[in-house]
Design a protein around this motif. Structure first.
Motif, PDB file in Angstrom:
ATOM      1  N   LYS A 380       0.827  -1.210   0.000  1.00  0.00           N
ATOM      2  CA  LYS A 380       0.000   0.000   0.000  1.00  0.00           C
ATOM      3  C   LYS A 380       0.861   1.260   0.000  1.00  0.00           C
ATOM      4  CE  LYS A 380      -4.305  -1.275  -0.095  1.00  0.00           C
ATOM      5  NZ  LYS A 380      -5.194  -0.815  -1.181  1.00  0.00           N
ATOM      6  N   LEU A 381       1.949   1.222   0.746  1.00  0.00           N
ATOM      7  CA  LEU A 381       2.844   2.381   0.772  1.00  0.00           C
ATOM      8  C   LEU A 381       3.493   2.592  -0.590  1.00  0.00           C
ATOM      9  CD1 LEU A 381       4.571   1.949   4.256  1.00  0.00           C
ATOM     10  CD2 LEU A 381       2.885   3.678   3.601  1.00  0.00           C
ATOM     11  N   ALA A 382       3.866   1.496  -1.250  1.00  0.00           N
ATOM     12  CA  ALA A 382       4.474   1.603  -2.573  1.00  0.00           C
ATOM     13  C   ALA A 382       3.495   2.192  -3.584  1.00  0.00           C
ATOM     14  CB  ALA A 382       4.976   0.240  -3.039  1.00  0.00           C
ATOM     15  N   MET A 383       2.211   1.868  -3.425  1.00  0.00           N
ATOM     16  CA  MET A 383       1.187   2.342  -4.355  1.00  0.00           C
ATOM     17  C   MET A 383       0.518   3.628  -3.885  1.00  0.00           C
ATOM     18  SD  MET A 383      -0.801  -1.126  -5.499  1.00  0.00           S
ATOM     19  CE  MET A 383       0.004  -2.420  -6.433  1.00  0.00           C
ATOM     20  N   PHE A 384       1.006   4.172  -2.776  1.00  0.00           N
ATOM     21  CA  PHE A 384       0.316   5.317  -2.169  1.00  0.00           C
ATOM     22  C   PHE A 384       0.151   6.502  -3.121  1.00  0.00           C
ATOM     23  CE2 PHE A 384       0.091   9.198   0.330  1.00  0.00           C
ATOM     24  CZ  PHE A 384      -0.928   8.902   1.224  1.00  0.00           C
ATOM     25  N   PRO A 385       1.173   6.941  -3.842  1.00  0.00           N
ATOM     26  CA  PRO A 385       0.983   8.116  -4.720  1.00  0.00           C
ATOM     27  C   PRO A 385      -0.091   7.878  -5.779  1.00  0.00           C
ATOM     28  CG  PRO A 385       3.316   7.667  -4.407  1.00  0.00           C
ATOM     29  CD  PRO A 385       2.578   6.492  -3.851  1.00  0.00           C
ATOM     30  N   LEU A 386      -0.059   6.727  -6.418  1.00  0.00           N
ATOM     31  CA  LEU A 386      -1.057   6.433  -7.438  1.00  0.00           C
ATOM     32  C   LEU A 386      -2.450   6.316  -6.831  1.00  0.00           C
ATOM     33  CD1 LEU A 386      -1.746   5.740 -10.369  1.00  0.00           C
ATOM     34  CD2 LEU A 386      -1.211   3.354  -9.846  1.00  0.00           C
ATOM     35  N   ALA A 387      -2.531   5.600  -5.701  1.00  0.00           N
ATOM     36  CA  ALA A 387      -3.828   5.437  -5.048  1.00  0.00           C
ATOM     37  C   ALA A 387      -4.367   6.777  -4.572  1.00  0.00           C
ATOM     38  CB  ALA A 387      -3.702   4.471  -3.874  1.00  0.00           C
ATOM     39  N   ASN A 388      -3.491   7.632  -4.077  1.00  0.00           N
ATOM     40  CA  ASN A 388      -3.919   8.947  -3.603  1.00  0.00           C
ATOM     41  C   ASN A 388      -4.542   9.754  -4.737  1.00  0.00           C
ATOM     42  OD1 ASN A 388      -3.792   9.876  -0.914  1.00  0.00           O
ATOM     43  ND2 ASN A 388      -2.460  11.562  -1.527  1.00  0.00           N
ATOM     44  N   LYS A 389      -3.869   9.728  -5.891  1.00  0.00           N
ATOM     45  CA  LYS A 389      -4.386  10.438  -7.069  1.00  0.00           C
ATOM     46  C   LYS A 389      -5.729   9.857  -7.496  1.00  0.00           C
ATOM     47  CE  LYS A 389      -3.040  11.799 -11.760  1.00  0.00           C
ATOM     48  NZ  LYS A 389      -1.969  11.700 -12.802  1.00  0.00           N
ATOM     49  N   SER A 390      -5.819   8.532  -7.463  1.00  0.00           N
ATOM     50  CA  SER A 390      -7.049   7.872  -7.882  1.00  0.00           C
ATOM     51  C   SER A 390      -8.207   8.199  -6.939  1.00  0.00           C
ATOM     52  CB  SER A 390      -6.829   6.364  -7.943  1.00  0.00           C
ATOM     53  OG  SER A 390      -8.031   5.693  -8.220  1.00  0.00           O
ATOM     54  N   TYR A 391      -7.928   8.098  -5.622  1.00  0.00           N
ATOM     55  CA  TYR A 391      -9.001   8.352  -4.660  1.00  0.00           C
ATOM     56  C   TYR A 391      -9.413   9.825  -4.659  1.00  0.00           C
ATOM     57  CZ  TYR A 391      -8.109   3.669  -2.876  1.00  0.00           C
ATOM     58  OH  TYR A 391      -7.973   2.310  -2.762  1.00  0.00           O
TER      59      TYR A 391
END
Length: 571
Positions: A380-391
């Motif tokens: 989740k930490l590795a994907m945090f920037p992408l997930a943040n943008k998506s959410y």
């Protein structure tokens, strides 16, 4: 393309991967053949294409008796190591009796250990044999019925004490075989020939693994079980069903390895990595009994001069497919691609690193379930920037829901105009409706790679978590349909919904509530049923995988809720 279509495509991809090929294309396991009566002779294994003599191995089917009684029928040299217990039969000098001391058939402490190899005459014989063949007429070489003599009558094969066996053909040739074994699962076999005659003799060293009966397999396309090997640098896998049609497949190779694999166990012959060999996968029907054999035969003969000697060596791996051991043996003996005995699948570039990370976390935390939770946080930490943008994009979509509903009411009879107005609204508010499905699409290979780790690695076998989860590689043993064990009834598999699948379903439903609803009412209703569908589907999956998904959903909910709160969107 609107956000509903993107989400449906993403979910369809997820379902496809989740189900795996074993659900989309199921195949029934082949039934174990019943015991057969003995026959007088067995068909000869065909010779090699270049005229070399055939390798022995397909012997007559013996009367089936208990394994213990079969072991008593011949003199034996005991094998004792920290990992193995068994014996070598002096008749044929076969390694045909091995038990894995560190692994049990079930979780119970009184469960018997795993039996790997069994002698001829026992149910489902499975053994390894080594020897010499010659194309010269009249030269006697040791065969399956030859009785070997130990140089020490009280010999025991251990990591510290090798065993030496001899056999004399009575015509000037003396065969000497030395066995060694390490503390784990690797045997060394050195064959020496001493020529006391007056003529040179040409011999071909060979090694084979023979298995009687088609074993019960998982019947899934995501896992290979059966003959396999690395020949000339390329992995070759032969399904039992395919080999039955082909009967024999031979390929020249310099070095490599060849063997037979189960889900967690492997037997494999490893020749001299600089020697030219012919590797074969062989099937024969002997009196309606399936017989499988993998073997190596030297491409060039060993010439033993008068009053001279010559030798050839093999290694035999027989044990559990522990990745660290396979990698260690690959480095020590130069065995190419030995780790491919573990079926890491298409996403091996994710599966193997995930497993190594899980193994390291396990050493730090002492529990494989906690290691899964910790690795989920790291992913989740590795994907945090992408997930943040998506959410963030999804939060904006959620905020636009009232405006979208107004457009739906205004253009209820004009779908084309509705789409145009919605796209204009997205452009005005700088919202990308496709960005919301990116984390889901990216998680597909991650999810499947973790599924492979849980399914194929022996370290996950019988690994406990906490509470009622005693084996993370198996499904949650509880089920809501008997009130989690309060009612004495075992529901059918389709109704097996444990606690963790229920938790996962609830987290999926909560996450769905945070997302913008599809504009199409029919699509919205379909999405409402997805948590229920996934709950039933994951009831049959490994508990470790369900725990990963439930925990991943929980972390996503927390992240998405914080973003929505900052954006002023009601969650």
């Amino acid at each position: 393309m609107n956000e509903q279509r993107n989400l449906i495509i993403a979910i369809a991809l997820s379902v496809l991967i989740l189900l795996g090929f074993q659900y989309l294309f199921p195949r029934a396991p082949r039934p174990v053949p019943p015991p057969q009566q003995p026959v007088a002779t067995a068909p000869a294994v065909p010779g090699l294409a270049d005229g070399r003599p055939p390798v022995p191995g397909m012997q007559p089917v013996l009367p089936v008796e208990s394994r213990a009684k079969s072991l008593e029928s011949s003199r034996r040299i005991p094998i004792r190591t920290p990992s193995l217990q068994g014996s070598i039969a002096l008749t044929g000098a076969r390694i045909d009796d091995l038990t894995l001391l560190k692994y049990r058939q079930a979780i119970a402490k009184d469960s018997p250990p795993i039996t790997l190899l069994s002698p001829s005459g026992a149910p489902q014989p499975y053994y390894a044999q080594f020897g010499w063949v010659t194309a010269e007429p009249g030269v006697k070489t040791p065969g399956p019925e030859s009785i070997w003599q130990p140089t020490n009558p009280d010999a025991v094969l251990t990591p510290d004490t090798p065993v030496v066996l001899t056999w004399d053909n009575g015509e000037g040739l003396r065969f000497v075989r030395t066995y060694t074994v390490d503390a784990n699962y690797m045997f060394g076999i050195v064959q020496r020939v001493e020529n006391y005659g007056s003529k040179p003799v040409s011999l071909y060293p060979y090694a084979f693994i023979n298995r009687t009966g088609t074993p019960k397999t998982a019947g899934t396309y995501i896992l290979h079980e059966g003959p396999l090997g690395v020949l000339d640098g390329t992995l070759k896998e032969k399904k039992y069903s395919k080999l039955k049609k082909e009967h024999q497949v031979a390929e020249k190779s310099t070095g490599g390895w060849i063997g037979i694999t189960d889900k967690y166990w492997l037997t494999a012959v490893v020749p001299d990595q600089k020697a030219a060999e012919t590797g074969r996968f062989v099937y024969q029907d002997v009196d309606n009994t399936d017989r499988y054999q993998v073997d190596f035969t030297a491409a060039d003969p060993v010439v033993v001069a008068p009053n001279g000697s010559a030798q050839a060596g093999f290694h035999l791996f027989a044990g559990a497919k522990v990745l660290s051991l396979l990698d260690k043996y690959a480095d020590t003996y130069g065995i190419p691609k030995f780790d491919l005995a573990i079926d890491f699948g298409w996403f091996w570039f994710l599966t193997k690193p995930f497993f190594q990370l899980l193994r390291w976390l396990h050493t730090q935390l002492g529990n494989m379930g906690l290691a899964i939770l910790a690795m989920t946080v790291m992913i989740k930490l590795a994907m945090f920037p992408l997930a943040n943008k998506s959410y963030t994009a999804m939060s904006k979509m959620k905020k636009l829901q009232p405006e979208i509903q107004k457009l739906q009411q205004r253009f209820a009879d004009d779908k084309m105009r509705l789409q145009q107005e919605m796209m204009a609204l997205y452009k005005k508010e700088k919202v990308n409706p496709a960005s919301g499905c990116l984390p889901m699409v990216i998680q597909v290979p991650v999810f499947f790679a973790l599924y492979k780790v849980l399914y194929v690695t022996i370290e996950m076998r019988q690994a406990p978590f906490i509470g009622w989860i005693h084996d993370l590689s198996q499904r949650d043993p509880t089920t809501v349909f008997n009130l989690f064990g309060l009612i004495p009834w075992d529901p059918p598999a389709m109704l097996h919904i444990g606690v963790w699948p229920l938790i996962m379903g609830v987290t999926m439903w909560l996450q769905q509530k945070l997302n913008p609803q599809p504009a199409d009412p029919m699509q919205a209703k379909m999405f409402q049923f997805l948590p229920i569908v996934f709950t039933f589907m994951l009831g049959r999956f490994a508990a470790g995988l369900v725990i990963y998904w439930a925990w991943s959903n929980t972390l996503s909910i927390l992240q998405q809720w914080v973003i929505m709160k900052k954006a002023g969107v009601k969650a």
